[in-house]
Design an enzyme around this catalytic site. Structure first.
Site, short mmCIF file in Angstrom:
data_model
loop_
_atom_site.label_atom_id
_atom_site.label_comp_id
_atom_site.label_asym_id
_atom_site.label_seq_id
_atom_site.Cartn_x
_atom_site.Cartn_y
_atom_site.Cartn_z
CB SER A 12 9.78 2.53 -20.29
OG SER A 12 9.43 3.23 -19.12
NE ARG A 64 -1.03 25.04 -20.93
CZ ARG A 64 0.04 24.38 -20.51
NH1 ARG A 64 0.08 23.06 -20.63
NH2 ARG A 64 1.06 25.01 -20.00
CG MET A 89 7.07 14.62 -19.34
SD MET A 89 6.67 13.95 -17.72
CE MET A 89 7.78 14.90 -16.71
CG ASN A 106 -0.74 10.83 -15.12
OD1 ASN A 106 0.03 10.63 -16.04
ND2 ASN A 106 -0.38 11.51 -14.02
CG HIS A 108 2.58 11.48 -9.89
ND1 HIS A 108 3.12 12.56 -10.57
CD2 HIS A 108 2.92 11.65 -8.58
CE1 HIS A 108 3.74 13.35 -9.70
NE2 HIS A 108 3.63 12.82 -8.49
CD GLU A 173 6.78 4.88 -13.12
OE1 GLU A 173 6.42 5.18 -14.27
OE2 GLU A 173 7.61 5.52 -12.47
C1 GRF Z 1 9.33 8.23 -15.73
O1 GRF Z 1 10.08 9.06 -14.84
C2 GRF Z 1 8.11 7.73 -15.03
O2 GRF Z 1 8.33 7.68 -13.63
C3 GRF Z 1 7.06 8.77 -15.31
O3 GRF Z 1 7.40 9.36 -16.57
C4 GRF Z 1 8.81 9.12 -16.82
C5 GRF Z 1 9.05 8.52 -18.18
O4 GRF Z 1 8.23 7.40 -18.32
N1 GRF Z 1 5.76 8.15 -15.38
P1 GRF Z 1 8.25 6.58 -19.73
O5 GRF Z 1 9.49 5.73 -19.72
O6 GRF Z 1 8.29 7.61 -20.85
O7 GRF Z 1 6.99 5.76 -19.70
#
Ligand code: GRF
Length: 194
Positions: A12, A64, A89, A106, A108, A173
């Site tokens: 998103s 990694r 992530m 980034n 957060h 965000e």
């Molecule tokens: C959300 O919890 C946001 O707070 C953090 O990553 C998670 C997913 O974000 N930044 P998105 O919808 O994949 O951008």
């Protein structure tokens, strides 16, 4: 500026960034890459006509460096000026970060330096905080550290669940990240405070 965006899930924040890059002076998304081939954000990027790449980190086990080398191959091919982590992530090694130091952002979901790491909303609720929010920062080798480029605040309301708070923060965000990227792409590091 050419912008590559890394995601892990719904993307998103990536969608908000892509939708904000209308005029060329605001940058152009040249790649959306994910560590999860099933990330639904990849479909959204493809629908927006943006090149995508998926590098499944599970295929590399504990290696990694090998995962990052493959991810880097896709990123370098897109030749981005700026790299945006958006709901990405995976922790990146210092070697990867070094290649993009000074041009990697980034977002957060906490008011850093409070609550680096995971479960940020539950931690804010458990601490009895009356405010929470999100932070956009430059990525450095230290996780969720680095110069703060923007913050947005929301109230923590009585009875809030972590999901209630997460939803309230996510709205911010989607406003904060595009505002920071626009300023950052113009070479302005003045923090955006919403
Ligand atoms: C959300 O919890 C946001 O707070 C953090 O990553 C998670 C997913 O974000 N930044 P998105 O919808 O994949 O951008």
């Amino acid at each position: 500026k050419r912008v590559a965006i890394l995601i892990s899930g719904g993307g998103s924040n990536m969608v908000a960034l892509v939708n904000s890059m209308t005029g060329d002076h605001q940058g152009r998304a040249v790649l959306v890459a994910s560590n999860d081939p099933a990330a639904s954000g990849l479909v959204k990027a493809q629908a927006a006509g943006i090149a995508t790449a998926a590098v499944d980190h599970r295929a590399f086990g504990k290696d990694r460096a090998a995962f990052e080398a493959e991810l880097l191959r896709h990123i370098e091919a897109a030749a981005p000026d700026i790299l945006c982590l958006a709901g990405f992530m995976r922790v990146l090694t210092p070697a990867f970060v070094a290649r993009f130091e000074g041009r990697m952002l980034n977002i957060h979901p906490s008011l850093l330096p409070k609550y680096p790491g995971l479960h940020t909303h539950q931690r804010a609720i458990d601490a009895g905080d009356t405010q929470a929010g999100c932070t956009v920062h430059e990525v450095t080798a230290v996780l969720d550290d680095g110069p703060i480029l923007g913050q947005a605040r929301v109230p923590v309301l009585p009875g809030d669940s972590a999901d209630d708070l997460a939803a309230r923060v996510l709205v911010q965000e989607h406003k904060l990240y595009p505002a920071v990227l626009r300023r950052y792409a113009a070479g302005d590091r003045t923090p955006v405070l919403l």
